[in-house]
Design a protein around this motif. Structure first.
Motif, PDB file in Angstrom:
ATOM      1  N   THR A 154       0.824  -1.212   0.000  1.00 21.87           N
ATOM      2  CA  THR A 154       0.000   0.000   0.000  1.00 21.87           C
ATOM      3  C   THR A 154       0.856   1.260   0.000  1.00 21.87           C
ATOM      4  N   MET A 155       2.017   1.226   0.665  1.00 17.25           N
ATOM      5  CA  MET A 155       2.874   2.416   0.675  1.00 17.25           C
ATOM      6  C   MET A 155       3.474   2.662  -0.704  1.00 17.25           C
ATOM      7  N   VAL A 156       3.949   1.596  -1.368  1.00 20.14           N
ATOM      8  CA  VAL A 156       4.465   1.770  -2.730  1.00 20.14           C
ATOM      9  C   VAL A 156       3.349   2.280  -3.642  1.00 20.14           C
ATOM     10  N   SER A 157       2.136   1.757  -3.477  1.00 23.27           N
ATOM     11  CA  SER A 157       1.001   2.227  -4.278  1.00 23.27           C
ATOM     12  C   SER A 157       0.723   3.700  -4.026  1.00 23.27           C
ATOM     13  N   LEU A 158       0.799   4.098  -2.763  1.00 22.71           N
ATOM     14  CA  LEU A 158       0.553   5.496  -2.412  1.00 22.71           C
ATOM     15  C   LEU A 158       1.626   6.410  -2.985  1.00 22.71           C
ATOM     16  N   LEU A 159       2.891   6.036  -2.827  1.00 20.56           N
ATOM     17  CA  LEU A 159       3.971   6.871  -3.358  1.00 20.56           C
ATOM     18  C   LEU A 159       3.888   6.975  -4.882  1.00 20.56           C
ATOM     19  N   LEU A 160       3.497   5.896  -5.536  1.00 20.02           N
ATOM     20  CA  LEU A 160       3.309   5.951  -6.988  1.00 20.02           C
ATOM     21  C   LEU A 160       2.125   6.853  -7.341  1.00 20.02           C
ATOM     22  N   SER A 161       1.035   6.758  -6.582  1.00 22.84           N
ATOM     23  CA  SER A 161      -0.130   7.621  -6.821  1.00 22.84           C
ATOM     24  C   SER A 161       0.254   9.091  -6.686  1.00 22.84           C
ATOM     25  N   ARG A 162       1.006   9.399  -5.652  1.00 18.18           N
ATOM     26  CA  ARG A 162       1.450  10.778  -5.443  1.00 18.18           C
ATOM     27  C   ARG A 162       2.359  11.236  -6.584  1.00 18.18           C
ATOM     28  N   ALA A 163       3.213  10.330  -7.060  1.00 16.24           N
ATOM     29  CA  ALA A 163       4.107  10.673  -8.169  1.00 16.24           C
ATOM     30  C   ALA A 163       3.308  10.970  -9.434  1.00 16.24           C
ATOM     31  N   LEU A 164       2.281  10.150  -9.703  1.00 14.39           N
ATOM     32  CA  LEU A 164       1.463  10.378 -10.901  1.00 14.39           C
ATOM     33  C   LEU A 164       0.681  11.679 -10.787  1.00 14.39           C
ATOM     34  N   TYR A 165       0.207  11.981  -9.594  1.00 17.02           N
ATOM     35  CA  TYR A 165      -0.524  13.245  -9.416  1.00 17.02           C
ATOM     36  C   TYR A 165       0.424  14.429  -9.588  1.00 17.02           C
ATOM     37  N   ARG A 166       1.649  14.297  -9.121  1.00 14.57           N
ATOM     38  CA  ARG A 166       2.649  15.348  -9.305  1.00 14.57           C
ATOM     39  C   ARG A 166       2.837  15.653 -10.796  1.00 14.57           C
ATOM     40  N   LEU A 167       2.816  14.603 -11.625  1.00 11.38           N
ATOM     41  CA  LEU A 167       3.009  14.775 -13.067  1.00 11.38           C
ATOM     42  C   LEU A 167       1.772  15.304 -13.775  1.00 11.38           C
ATOM     43  N   PHE A 168       0.592  14.858 -13.326  1.00 11.95           N
ATOM     44  CA  PHE A 168      -0.650  15.190 -14.051  1.00 11.95           C
ATOM     45  C   PHE A 168      -1.721  15.699 -13.083  1.00 11.95           C
ATOM     46  N   PRO A 169      -1.481  16.851 -12.444  1.00 15.61           N
ATOM     47  CA  PRO A 169      -2.434  17.337 -11.431  1.00 15.61           C
ATOM     48  C   PRO A 169      -3.786  17.745 -12.002  1.00 15.61           C
ATOM     49  N   ASP A 170      -3.847  18.035 -13.287  1.00 16.66           N
ATOM     50  CA  ASP A 170      -5.089  18.533 -13.868  1.00 16.66           C
ATOM     51  C   ASP A 170      -5.813  17.497 -14.735  1.00 16.66           C
ATOM     52  N   ASP A 171      -5.297  16.277 -14.795  1.00 20.26           N
ATOM     53  CA  ASP A 171      -5.952  15.259 -15.624  1.00 20.26           C
ATOM     54  C   ASP A 171      -7.295  14.883 -14.999  1.00 20.26           C
ATOM     55  N   PRO A 172      -8.362  14.850 -15.799  1.00 18.89           N
ATOM     56  CA  PRO A 172      -9.700  14.570 -15.238  1.00 18.89           C
ATOM     57  C   PRO A 172      -9.896  13.115 -14.813  1.00 18.89           C
ATOM     58  N   ASP A 173      -9.107  12.193 -15.347  1.00 21.53           N
ATOM     59  CA  ASP A 173      -9.277  10.780 -14.990  1.00 21.53           C
ATOM     60  C   ASP A 173      -8.642  10.488 -13.634  1.00 21.53           C
ATOM     61  N   VAL A 174      -9.264   9.578 -12.903  1.00 22.45           N
ATOM     62  CA  VAL A 174      -8.801   9.248 -11.554  1.00 22.45           C
ATOM     63  C   VAL A 174      -7.538   8.408 -11.617  1.00 22.45           C
ATOM     64  N   ILE A 175      -6.634   8.646 -10.669  1.00 28.85           N
ATOM     65  CA  ILE A 175      -5.450   7.798 -10.516  1.00 28.85           C
ATOM     66  C   ILE A 175      -5.888   6.569  -9.717  1.00 28.85           C
ATOM     67  N   ARG A 176      -5.803   5.408 -10.344  1.00 26.39           N
ATOM     68  CA  ARG A 176      -6.268   4.173  -9.701  1.00 26.39           C
ATOM     69  C   ARG A 176      -5.175   3.106  -9.825  1.00 26.39           C
ATOM     70  N   VAL A 177      -4.656   2.676  -8.689  1.00 26.98           N
ATOM     71  CA  VAL A 177      -3.626   1.638  -8.660  1.00 26.98           C
ATOM     72  C   VAL A 177      -4.274   0.320  -8.254  1.00 26.98           C
ATOM     73  N   THR A 178      -3.987  -0.712  -9.022  1.00 29.08           N
ATOM     74  CA  THR A 178      -4.475  -2.049  -8.715  1.00 29.08           C
ATOM     75  C   THR A 178      -3.435  -2.789  -7.891  1.00 29.08           C
ATOM     76  N   VAL A 179      -3.863  -3.339  -6.765  1.00 28.04           N
ATOM     77  CA  VAL A 179      -2.978  -4.131  -5.910  1.00 28.04           C
ATOM     78  C   VAL A 179      -3.356  -5.601  -6.069  1.00 28.04           C
ATOM     79  N   ALA A 180      -2.367  -6.430  -6.400  1.00 25.71           N
ATOM     80  CA  ALA A 180      -2.623  -7.860  -6.579  1.00 25.71           C
ATOM     81  C   ALA A 180      -3.001  -8.494  -5.236  1.00 25.71           C
TER      82      ALA A 180
END
Length: 421
Positions: free
Chosen positions: A213-239
């Protein structure tokens, strides 16, 4: 005995030309590999796993038939194409080069949990003979064990009366490649990042996180940093390992479900520790037995839909359609099998990697915990480092020490399938 196929179907039919779904375990030993000892260890190992000593055959319908030919061991990093003469028609093979040991196995017949069981057995035999030590046998499957039916049987194939999965349509997820204007490349790139296990676990404890979950969160934050205005939700799938819900901890099949973590506006307002706690709570809520079995009901429906088609061509098209739909609903996938947990063998291991291929243009992060390190294999179907750089910046900003071990092309063998000839 012959094995009927069920959980294997979707993975087999969604294996694209030259892009078959495999698991590749790469283990770097502390000393050069002794080839004769390795071959003997593989021979002993495969005696313990008769359900992996199989070949794909067809008699009206496809099935897995016993394959008594030796499992191949080659002197190369390339490996061999599975289900061909060079692999003795097996769906598993081993190879080595210098101090690297590699195991390739079709993802259709097992998952990371199953692959870990095989490699623990191999290490028991290899390390014992190579270094003249006596390793503990507890928790390791060895020759001479009675193999229970639970290891053989597919716990999914006969499931009935499954919970009705919750309805509702997920909104489209941010597609990192599309958002960045990147074209998917034929060959994926792997960035391998090492973290101290003790330090990262301490960071998780201080911030209400867990490795996945922490790696997923840090990746989510990284993607938001890159695309703060993208209308699509950042969704990470955890196996998610489905064995607990199935009450089948010993099953060898590919038994992986999914939990979904969305980094939406409400989450973004929270401090890191509360974000991490929310992600953990979300995974916990989505991994109750009822939720996992509901997900299995969906998976079974997809498998039966594919099997309802009359020809291989139609089944391939159906599987590809599902894959195309799936990649619209996830920004990335994070997979953590769990701690390897064989310390007596791990002290002879210098490095450990788990490689797989993602669906379509998605990012896959495979996490391994071996020899006191978390190894994060950041796998993407394009070479541009913008995403891994953003992820590493998150590590930097939170004081997480890391070592970028190497950047490599994802070189994995193919699997010959009858409909790909």
């Amino acid at each position: 005995m012959n094995q009927k196929l069920f959980t294997e179907w979707r993975t087999l039919y969604s294996s694209n030309w030259g892009q078959s779904h495999l698991i590749r375990l790469r283990i770097r030993m502390r000393n050069l590999v002794e080839a004769d000892i390795m071959r003997h260890a593989v021979e002993q190992t495969m005696k313990r796993y008769p359900y992996f000593c199989v070949e794909l055959k067809k008699d009206g319908e496809y099935y897995l038939a016993p394959n008594e030919r030796p499992v191949v061991v080659t002197d190369s990093l390339r490996g061999v194409k599975l289900n061909t003469a060079e692999a003795n028609y097996h769906l598993i093979a081993f190879s080595y080069s210098d101090n690297w040991i590699i195991m390739d196995i079709s993802h259709a017949i097992t998952d990371g949990t199953g692959a870990y069981a095989v490699i623990r057995t191999f290490l028991y035999y290899y390390v014992s003979e190579r270094y003249g030590v006596e390793l503990p046998k507890e928790g390791v499957r060895l020759v001479g064990d009675e193999i229970p039916e639970e290891e053989w049987n597919d716990p999914v194939a006969q499931l009935t009366d499954l919970p009705v999965p919750e309805g509702g349509q997920m909104a489209n997820a941010l597609n990192p490649a599309k958002a960045a204007g990147l074209e998917e490349e034929h060959q994926s790139t792997v960035y391998s990042i090492a973290l101290s296990e003790s330090e990262f676990m301490r960071f998780n404890a201080e911030n209400n996180g867990s490795p996945a979950t922490m790696v997923s969160l840090l990746l989510s934050r990284a993607l938001y940093r890159l695309f703060p205005d993208d209308p699509d939700v950042i969704r990470v799938t955890v196996a998610v390992n489905q064995r607990n819900a199935l009450k089948a901890p010993l099953a060898h099949q590919n038994l992986v479900g999914a939990a979904f973590l969305e980094y939406d506006e409400n989450i973004r307002k929270l401090p890191l520790d509360r974000q991490a706690a929310f992600y953990r709570e979300t995974v916990s809520a989505q991994t109750t037995d009822e939720m996992v079995l509901g997900g299995l009901a969906n998976q079974n429906g997809i498998t039966k839909m594919i099997l309802s088609k009359q020809s291989d061509t139609e089944r391939i098209a159906a599987a590809e359609m599902i894959d195309e739909m799936t990649k619209d609903f996830t920004s990335a996938t994070v997979s953590y099998v769990g701690k390897f947990n064989y310390p007596e063998a791990e002290k002879y291991i210098r490095d450990f990697r788990l490689w797989t291929r993602g669906t379509g243009g998605t990012i896959v992060i495979e996490i391994s915990a071996v020899s006191g390190k978390f190894m994060i294999d950041f796998i993407q179907p394009f070479a541009d480092p913008m995403f891994v750089n953003a992820f590493l910046k998150e590590l930097d900003e939170h004081g997480i020490t890391y070592d970028l071990r190497d950047v490599m092309k994802l070189e994995m063998p193919d699997v010959k399938l009858p409909w790909k000839e």
